[in-house]
Structure formats: C-alpha cells, structure tokens
Write a protein that holds these residues in place. Sequence first.
Motif, PDB file in Angstrom:
ATOM      1  N   LYS A   1       0.829  -1.203   0.000  1.00 22.94           N
ATOM      2  CA  LYS A   1       0.000   0.000   0.000  1.00 22.94           C
ATOM      3  C   LYS A   1       0.863   1.252   0.000  1.00 22.94           C
ATOM      4  O   LYS A   1       0.599   2.209  -0.745  1.00 22.94           O
ATOM      5  CB  LYS A   1      -0.917  -0.018   1.223  1.00 22.94           C
ATOM      6  N   LEU A   2       1.912   1.255   0.822  1.00 17.99           N
ATOM      7  CA  LEU A   2       2.775   2.431   0.916  1.00 17.99           C
ATOM      8  C   LEU A   2       3.580   2.626  -0.366  1.00 17.99           C
ATOM      9  O   LEU A   2       3.737   3.753  -0.854  1.00 17.99           O
ATOM     10  CB  LEU A   2       3.707   2.292   2.116  1.00 17.99           C
ATOM     11  N   ALA A   3       4.090   1.543  -0.914  1.00 15.57           N
ATOM     12  CA  ALA A   3       4.858   1.640  -2.154  1.00 15.57           C
ATOM     13  C   ALA A   3       3.991   2.177  -3.289  1.00 15.57           C
ATOM     14  O   ALA A   3       4.426   3.041  -4.077  1.00 15.57           O
ATOM     15  CB  ALA A   3       5.428   0.277  -2.525  1.00 15.57           C
ATOM     16  N   ALA A   4       2.762   1.692  -3.381  1.00 16.17           N
ATOM     17  CA  ALA A   4       1.861   2.155  -4.431  1.00 16.17           C
ATOM     18  C   ALA A   4       1.547   3.638  -4.284  1.00 16.17           C
ATOM     19  O   ALA A   4       1.431   4.368  -5.282  1.00 16.17           O
ATOM     20  CB  ALA A   4       0.576   1.335  -4.402  1.00 16.17           C
ATOM     21  N   GLN A   5       1.446   4.095  -3.056  1.00 17.92           N
ATOM     22  CA  GLN A   5       1.127   5.500  -2.810  1.00 17.92           C
ATOM     23  C   GLN A   5       2.191   6.435  -3.359  1.00 17.92           C
ATOM     24  O   GLN A   5       1.887   7.537  -3.834  1.00 17.92           O
ATOM     25  CB  GLN A   5       0.960   5.721  -1.303  1.00 17.92           C
ATOM     26  N   PHE A   6       3.462   5.972  -3.343  1.00 19.78           N
ATOM     27  CA  PHE A   6       4.555   6.850  -3.749  1.00 19.78           C
ATOM     28  C   PHE A   6       5.298   6.364  -4.994  1.00 19.78           C
ATOM     29  O   PHE A   6       6.381   6.853  -5.305  1.00 19.78           O
ATOM     30  CB  PHE A   6       5.536   7.024  -2.580  1.00 19.78           C
ATOM     31  N   GLY A   7       4.742   5.397  -5.678  1.00 19.85           N
ATOM     32  CA  GLY A   7       5.360   4.928  -6.911  1.00 19.85           C
ATOM     33  C   GLY A   7       6.663   4.187  -6.703  1.00 19.85           C
ATOM     34  O   GLY A   7       7.542   4.189  -7.576  1.00 19.85           O
ATOM     35  N   ALA A   8       6.794   3.532  -5.549  1.00 16.20           N
ATOM     36  CA  ALA A   8       7.997   2.751  -5.240  1.00 16.20           C
ATOM     37  C   ALA A   8       7.729   1.270  -5.479  1.00 16.20           C
ATOM     38  O   ALA A   8       6.598   0.852  -5.741  1.00 16.20           O
ATOM     39  CB  ALA A   8       8.420   2.980  -3.795  1.00 16.20           C
ATOM     40  N   GLU A   9       8.780   0.456  -5.386  1.00 15.72           N
ATOM     41  CA  GLU A   9       8.656  -0.987  -5.542  1.00 15.72           C
ATOM     42  C   GLU A   9       8.569  -1.664  -4.179  1.00 15.72           C
ATOM     43  O   GLU A   9       9.113  -1.167  -3.193  1.00 15.72           O
ATOM     44  CB  GLU A   9       9.859  -1.550  -6.304  1.00 15.72           C
ATOM     45  N   VAL A  10       7.902  -2.796  -4.140  1.00 12.32           N
ATOM     46  CA  VAL A  10       7.879  -3.625  -2.936  1.00 12.32           C
ATOM     47  C   VAL A  10       9.019  -4.636  -3.040  1.00 12.32           C
ATOM     48  O   VAL A  10       9.104  -5.383  -4.016  1.00 12.32           O
ATOM     49  CB  VAL A  10       6.540  -4.364  -2.792  1.00 12.32           C
ATOM     50  N   ARG A  11       9.885  -4.642  -2.050  1.00 12.50           N
ATOM     51  CA  ARG A  11      10.992  -5.590  -2.027  1.00 12.50           C
ATOM     52  C   ARG A  11      11.191  -6.093  -0.603  1.00 12.50           C
ATOM     53  O   ARG A  11      10.645  -5.539   0.359  1.00 12.50           O
ATOM     54  CB  ARG A  11      12.291  -4.939  -2.519  1.00 12.50           C
ATOM     55  N   THR A  12      12.018  -7.110  -0.456  1.00 18.38           N
ATOM     56  CA  THR A  12      12.425  -7.538   0.878  1.00 18.38           C
ATOM     57  C   THR A  12      13.580  -6.661   1.346  1.00 18.38           C
ATOM     58  O   THR A  12      14.240  -5.982   0.543  1.00 18.38           O
ATOM     59  CB  THR A  12      12.881  -9.005   0.869  1.00 18.38           C
ATOM     60  N   SER A  13      13.835  -6.699   2.645  1.00 22.30           N
ATOM     61  CA  SER A  13      14.977  -5.944   3.172  1.00 22.30           C
ATOM     62  C   SER A  13      16.275  -6.417   2.535  1.00 22.30           C
ATOM     63  O   SER A  13      17.155  -5.603   2.202  1.00 22.30           O
ATOM     64  CB  SER A  13      15.058  -6.112   4.695  1.00 22.30           C
ATOM     65  N   GLU A  14      16.400  -7.725   2.332  1.00 20.89           N
ATOM     66  CA  GLU A  14      17.611  -8.281   1.733  1.00 20.89           C
ATOM     67  C   GLU A  14      17.801  -7.772   0.310  1.00 20.89           C
ATOM     68  O   GLU A  14      18.926  -7.448  -0.104  1.00 20.89           O
ATOM     69  CB  GLU A  14      17.557  -9.802   1.744  1.00 20.89           C
ATOM     70  N   GLU A  15      16.720  -7.668  -0.436  1.00 22.96           N
ATOM     71  CA  GLU A  15      16.807  -7.168  -1.804  1.00 22.96           C
ATOM     72  C   GLU A  15      17.197  -5.700  -1.836  1.00 22.96           C
ATOM     73  O   GLU A  15      17.989  -5.271  -2.691  1.00 22.96           O
ATOM     74  CB  GLU A  15      15.463  -7.373  -2.515  1.00 22.96           C
ATOM     75  N   ILE A  16      16.671  -4.929  -0.917  1.00 20.30           N
ATOM     76  CA  ILE A  16      17.028  -3.510  -0.853  1.00 20.30           C
ATOM     77  C   ILE A  16      18.506  -3.350  -0.521  1.00 20.30           C
ATOM     78  O   ILE A  16      19.220  -2.555  -1.141  1.00 20.30           O
ATOM     79  CB  ILE A  16      16.147  -2.780   0.180  1.00 20.30           C
ATOM     80  N   LEU A  17      18.985  -4.108   0.456  1.00 23.86           N
ATOM     81  CA  LEU A  17      20.386  -3.991   0.861  1.00 23.86           C
ATOM     82  C   LEU A  17      21.339  -4.472  -0.233  1.00 23.86           C
ATOM     83  O   LEU A  17      22.471  -3.987  -0.324  1.00 23.86           O
ATOM     84  CB  LEU A  17      20.621  -4.781   2.147  1.00 23.86           C
ATOM     85  N   ALA A  18      20.881  -5.383  -1.065  1.00 19.57           N
ATOM     86  CA  ALA A  18      21.740  -5.923  -2.127  1.00 19.57           C
ATOM     87  C   ALA A  18      21.731  -5.060  -3.380  1.00 19.57           C
ATOM     88  O   ALA A  18      22.561  -5.271  -4.280  1.00 19.57           O
ATOM     89  CB  ALA A  18      21.298  -7.343  -2.480  1.00 19.57           C
ATOM     90  N   ASP A  19      20.853  -4.091  -3.463  1.00 21.05           N
ATOM     91  CA  ASP A  19      20.707  -3.263  -4.672  1.00 21.05           C
ATOM     92  C   ASP A  19      21.735  -2.134  -4.647  1.00 21.05           C
ATOM     93  O   ASP A  19      21.627  -1.196  -3.858  1.00 21.05           O
ATOM     94  CB  ASP A  19      19.290  -2.695  -4.732  1.00 21.05           C
ATOM     95  N   SER A  20      22.708  -2.191  -5.556  1.00 20.09           N
ATOM     96  CA  SER A  20      23.754  -1.168  -5.611  1.00 20.09           C
ATOM     97  C   SER A  20      23.221   0.183  -6.079  1.00 20.09           C
ATOM     98  O   SER A  20      23.891   1.203  -5.918  1.00 20.09           O
ATOM     99  CB  SER A  20      24.878  -1.622  -6.554  1.00 20.09           C
ATOM    100  N   GLY A  21      22.015   0.199  -6.635  1.00 19.82           N
ATOM    101  CA  GLY A  21      21.419   1.458  -7.077  1.00 19.82           C
ATOM    102  C   GLY A  21      20.727   2.223  -5.972  1.00 19.82           C
ATOM    103  O   GLY A  21      20.274   3.346  -6.187  1.00 19.82           O
ATOM    104  N   ILE A  22      20.634   1.636  -4.776  1.00 22.98           N
ATOM    105  CA  ILE A  22      20.048   2.319  -3.620  1.00 22.98           C
ATOM    106  C   ILE A  22      21.176   2.847  -2.750  1.00 22.98           C
ATOM    107  O   ILE A  22      22.073   2.111  -2.345  1.00 22.98           O
ATOM    108  CB  ILE A  22      19.130   1.361  -2.838  1.00 22.98           C
TER     109      ILE A  22
END
Length: 330
Positions: free
Chosen positions: A41-62
């Motif tokens: 719900k929060l991601a949709a509100q701001f046009g973000a993606e839903v990911r796991t914490s592990e996926e976010i931490l592994a993303d070099s673009g963040i």
Amino acid sequence: MLRVGLLGAGRIGQVHAVNIAGHDRSALVAVADVNTEASGKLAAQFGAEVRTSEEILADSGIDAVLVATSTDTHSDLIEAATAAGKAVLCEKPVDLSLARAKACKVKADASSVPVMIGFNRRFDPNFATLRAALAAGEIGRAELLSVTSFDPSPPPLSYIRVSGGLFRDMMIHDFDMAGFIMGDAPVRVHAAGSSIVDPAIGAAGDVDTAVVTLTYGDGRLAVIRNSRRAVYGYDQRLELLGSGGLLSAANMLENTVSKATAQGVVSAKPLFFFLERYMPAYAAEWSAFVAAVLDGGEVPVTLDDGIRALALAEAATQSARTGRPVVPEI
C-alpha cells in the motif's frame, strides 16, 4: 539525488515515506515490511517498488536506507546496511541492549558511510532555538534543565510488552534532549517510577509515570518527567535556568486564540498527537540527513548519541528498580 529504501511500513515508516518522497533531493525507490500488505500500500502511494529488506540492501542502485522496523532489528539492519555501503538513518533506539548497541557501533565504524539516529526532537524549531540561545550566551551558564514529556494516553499493552520499557522507549527522547541542551553526559542517574495510570502496565513489567534526575560532573542538574496520561493533550515543554536568566519552550497549541474575561483566561489545548506536534521536526531531520550524505558533512545525531541515550535509559531502569542512583555506562 539520494535513492532510498525504506525498511518498515508502519506508522512511523509512513511519516518518513512522505518526507523522503517529498524532498527535492531524495527519491523513495523501494519499501520493505514483514507485512506485505502494508508495504504494498505504501509503495503504491509513492510509486515505489515492494521488495524484501535483503533485496534492498543488495541493490547497488540504492544509496541509503531508513530503518523504521521494530527495535529488536535495528542493530542487525545498521550492520548489514553499512556493510553494503549504504548510508543509514535509523529510528531510535539503536537497540534494546546497550551491549548490543555498542557492538553495532564497532561494526558500523568499520565502514565510511554515515549513520544517523532518529532523535527528531532535536529538529523541533522551538527546542533548536532554545539551544541556540543558550549557545549564544543569552542566559549565561546552564544550571538546571527541566524536561516535561506527557503522552495523552498509553499505547496498547501489546506494544508495552515489546517496547523495552518507558525509559528505553519514551524517555530516551528526553535523555537525548538533555544531552543536546547540556552538551555532555551526566555522571549519575536517579530514577523513580510507578504504574498509576494503568495497573496492567505494571503487571507487564513496566511503569507509566516516572521522574529522573541527572547530575553532571560540574554540579548542573536536569530533571525529566514522563507520564503516559495527560488527558488535555500531548504535553512537551522545556525550561532551562541559567546564571543570567531563563529560557523556556512552551507547548504547541491547537490555535493561538485566548479568551480573557472576568471569570479568567482560557486558551486552546496542546496538540493531541505526536505526529501533529512533530511533523515539521521529522521533515527537518530528513533534510539534515540528505544534506549530510549528499554534501559530505557530518550527521547531526550520531551512533554515539544514540548509545549515550540508551546508556542513560538502562541506568534509569536499574535505578528505578533498586531505588539507588546509578553511574551510567557511557
């Protein structure tokens, strides 16, 4: 542009999402939460993606993460994020355990990325103005600080049971404020607490009403008062007595209208909820973090600050239990 992953989509995560997405130098890229309905719900509100914490931490673009998860996950996420090279803004406290928080700092310090702890009240314009006036010498030397922090009503018992107790969960803001105003750490902590608002809070092993006295090495004093019940609203005040005068920061009221008649003077109540009271402070906090990361400055609230506040909370917890003053482990 700072690309940000938000870890935690609960009430405070939602506040931070507004500030991240609304800032002209940051973008909310992804949201993670164990409650996938909330993160979706929060991601949709701001046009973000839903990911796991592990996926976010592994993303070099963040570039950075904001940690707004449950307290027992904070240290683990700070360590994982800094190891991944991501700047961190983590909600208070660093951990429920002082030893664990200190171990987290050792690992975080091994990286060169900024880590900021979310003590948003430092960024309240009233409190910041009071501190600036003290620094400018307007009341001479600080001698006695009084901090009042009363909630309008207690949180649910389910929250109380996992919060770490009033001193770690609620008063930790005031311990940080005392350090912010007084400039250093006290040498002695003396606390008293009781459960007079709701006996069920006492049965859960916590207190709902407390007073703490901090004694500094040079004789200065600070007194902190907390209660989980103030039926008239969210009561947040500071008063600082100095050698040359007095500084005070009053409550934010629902409006500034007052009525004076022969029967007396009446004004509006304080704002009732912490989000109403501190939304500008949360926005200023995020701006300070973005500036520190993108412009290469120092974060204004460090892991050391978070550990100092937690050390005072642990000392107060011990003092309230024993009835004796405690020297904090700072």
